[in-house]
Write a protein that holds these residues in place. Sequence first.
Motif, PDB file in Angstrom:
ATOM      1  N   SER A 242       8.390  -8.929  11.231  1.00 27.27           N
ATOM      2  CA  SER A 242       8.454  -7.510  10.923  1.00 27.27           C
ATOM      3  C   SER A 242       7.369  -7.153   9.922  1.00 27.27           C
ATOM      4  O   SER A 242       7.041  -7.947   9.026  1.00 27.27           O
ATOM      5  N   ALA A 243       6.803  -5.951  10.066  1.00 27.56           N
ATOM      6  CA  ALA A 243       5.696  -5.494   9.226  1.00 27.56           C
ATOM      7  C   ALA A 243       6.175  -4.441   8.225  1.00 27.56           C
ATOM      8  O   ALA A 243       7.295  -3.932   8.302  1.00 27.56           O
ATOM      9  N   LEU A 244       5.295  -4.097   7.297  1.00 28.05           N
ATOM     10  CA  LEU A 244       5.537  -3.002   6.371  1.00 28.05           C
ATOM     11  C   LEU A 244       5.179  -1.675   7.019  1.00 28.05           C
ATOM     12  O   LEU A 244       4.279  -1.598   7.864  1.00 28.05           O
ATOM     13  N   ARG A 245       5.850  -0.621   6.567  1.00 30.96           N
ATOM     14  CA  ARG A 245       5.620   0.700   7.146  1.00 30.96           C
ATOM     15  C   ARG A 245       5.919   1.769   6.102  1.00 30.96           C
ATOM     16  O   ARG A 245       6.891   1.649   5.349  1.00 30.96           O
ATOM     17  N   ALA A 246       5.105   2.794   6.049  1.00 36.51           N
ATOM     18  CA  ALA A 246       5.370   3.926   5.155  1.00 36.51           C
ATOM     19  C   ALA A 246       4.787   5.191   5.768  1.00 36.51           C
ATOM     20  O   ALA A 246       3.841   5.124   6.560  1.00 36.51           O
ATOM     21  N   GLN A 265      -3.951  -6.802   7.242  1.00 33.94           N
ATOM     22  CA  GLN A 265      -4.580  -5.743   8.008  1.00 33.94           C
ATOM     23  C   GLN A 265      -3.668  -4.510   8.046  1.00 33.94           C
ATOM     24  O   GLN A 265      -2.437  -4.628   8.088  1.00 33.94           O
ATOM     25  N   ALA A 266      -4.279  -3.331   8.031  1.00 34.96           N
ATOM     26  CA  ALA A 266      -3.520  -2.085   8.042  1.00 34.96           C
ATOM     27  C   ALA A 266      -4.035  -1.182   9.155  1.00 34.96           C
ATOM     28  O   ALA A 266      -5.240  -1.138   9.432  1.00 34.96           O
ATOM     29  N   ASP A 295      -0.202  10.520   8.452  1.00 33.80           N
ATOM     30  CA  ASP A 295       1.155  10.545   8.998  1.00 33.80           C
ATOM     31  C   ASP A 295       1.911   9.263   8.661  1.00 33.80           C
ATOM     32  O   ASP A 295       2.984   9.294   8.071  1.00 33.80           O
ATOM     33  N   GLU A 296       1.339   8.102   9.036  1.00 32.46           N
ATOM     34  CA  GLU A 296       2.047   6.834   8.863  1.00 32.46           C
ATOM     35  C   GLU A 296       1.047   5.696   8.769  1.00 32.46           C
ATOM     36  O   GLU A 296      -0.053   5.765   9.344  1.00 32.46           O
ATOM     37  N   CYS A 297       1.438   4.632   8.077  1.00 34.04           N
ATOM     38  CA  CYS A 297       0.607   3.429   7.992  1.00 34.04           C
ATOM     39  C   CYS A 297       1.493   2.203   8.127  1.00 34.04           C
ATOM     40  O   CYS A 297       2.616   2.171   7.607  1.00 34.04           O
ATOM     41  N   ARG A 298       0.993   1.207   8.845  1.00 30.23           N
ATOM     42  CA  ARG A 298       1.692  -0.060   9.008  1.00 30.23           C
ATOM     43  C   ARG A 298       0.770  -1.194   8.565  1.00 30.23           C
ATOM     44  O   ARG A 298      -0.438  -1.146   8.804  1.00 30.23           O
ATOM     45  N   VAL A 299       1.375  -2.216   7.946  1.00 27.61           N
ATOM     46  CA  VAL A 299       0.596  -3.282   7.319  1.00 27.61           C
ATOM     47  C   VAL A 299       1.105  -4.643   7.773  1.00 27.61           C
ATOM     48  O   VAL A 299       2.311  -4.900   7.816  1.00 27.61           O
ATOM     49  N   HIS A 300       0.155  -5.529   8.091  1.00 25.70           N
ATOM     50  CA  HIS A 300       0.457  -6.898   8.484  1.00 25.70           C
ATOM     51  C   HIS A 300       0.888  -7.685   7.252  1.00 25.70           C
ATOM     52  O   HIS A 300       0.062  -8.206   6.497  1.00 25.70           O
ATOM     53  N   PHE A 301       2.184  -7.739   7.038  1.00 27.97           N
ATOM     54  CA  PHE A 301       2.775  -8.484   5.931  1.00 27.97           C
ATOM     55  C   PHE A 301       4.153  -8.886   6.428  1.00 27.97           C
ATOM     56  O   PHE A 301       5.042  -8.053   6.561  1.00 27.97           O
TER      57      PHE A 301
END
Length: 374
Positions: A242-246, A265-266, A295-301
Amino acid sequence: MNHDYPLTYCTNIHPGDAWADVRRNLEDHSLQVKRACSPEHSFPLGLRLSAPAAFELDGAEIHRFANWCEARDCYVLTLNGFPYGAFHGTRVKEAVYLPDWRDPLRAAYTNRLADILAQWTPRGQARSISTVPVACRSGFAAEHWTQVRTHLLHTLTHLARLHEHGGPLIRLALEPEPYCVLEQTREVVEFFERMRFPASVADYIGLCFDCCHQAVEFEQPTDCLAELERAGIRVVKVQVSSALRARGNAIANLLAFDEPTYLHQAVLRTQDGELLRFSDLPGLARWLERGEPADECRVHFHVPIFLAELGEVGTTRFFLEDCLPRLAPETPLEVETYSFGVLPPALRLDSPGASIARELNWVRETLDAAHGRH
């Protein structure tokens, strides 16, 4: 609890790259997870073997480990052959892809893993080795494809010979990842069309579908799985991650997860729907300084999969909840949350062993609920 699912976790979450480290981690952590999650059933292992560990093993030690597994009711389901060298306690970042499939060292390492795995696998069963998504995107050029195909064919031929000579069926599983040559599902399809692997080896290669990576790409499980099926590309195993999301103003909170070990990576979606890609969080930080709305960003973490929120940001757990029930029931599942040690201190949860057990139980409960099992 249902135990029909081929479900494990990847031991790359544990520090240590030598064979002695692998054995110690299995004794200290994996057996704890087995006792918690599978006390009365054989427990599959998702084993990470670095190149130093793989070349260190001799025939006697390979045999001893087979006996160790039998005595403890464990078996090796899959090998992680992605990180070649150190994976903890040092700056990994882009070096995690090296040597890549332009380099004969990658083929030699993967072939060695196959030789070892063949000795741990009963005849007639299938196993897998996950590997890098060809190479990092930076510095890759069109003229490199010839080298890539040559080295991949060398390994696929090796896998075919092992099988033809009475060994198990071992498949290579390329793992798409943001900022790599194989990133989006359409690029995977184009890759297989470009490679045109001969029929004699085509069954020995497929995909390691990492849920975190494809969620970061803003892909939808139903779309990418259908696209892979139409193209005849086998999903060899799935890494449950699962990745980060905001969203909106909360996107700036993602910068708190910047740390020096791994590449994060984002992918940012603007309010116009455009996707902007950054190789790491500092690049995202520079874009946010411009003050433009997003709108939204997701990050490989890779964050604990049972969490929908983590502090002031969210996660892509929703991707897993959508994806897992769509998979064929025999698909090997490997939870891969290797970032416990680099989470911000305030967000660290249980011990690694307890967190892993909680993750495996969450996957089983999610699948049982989706399939109406109790």
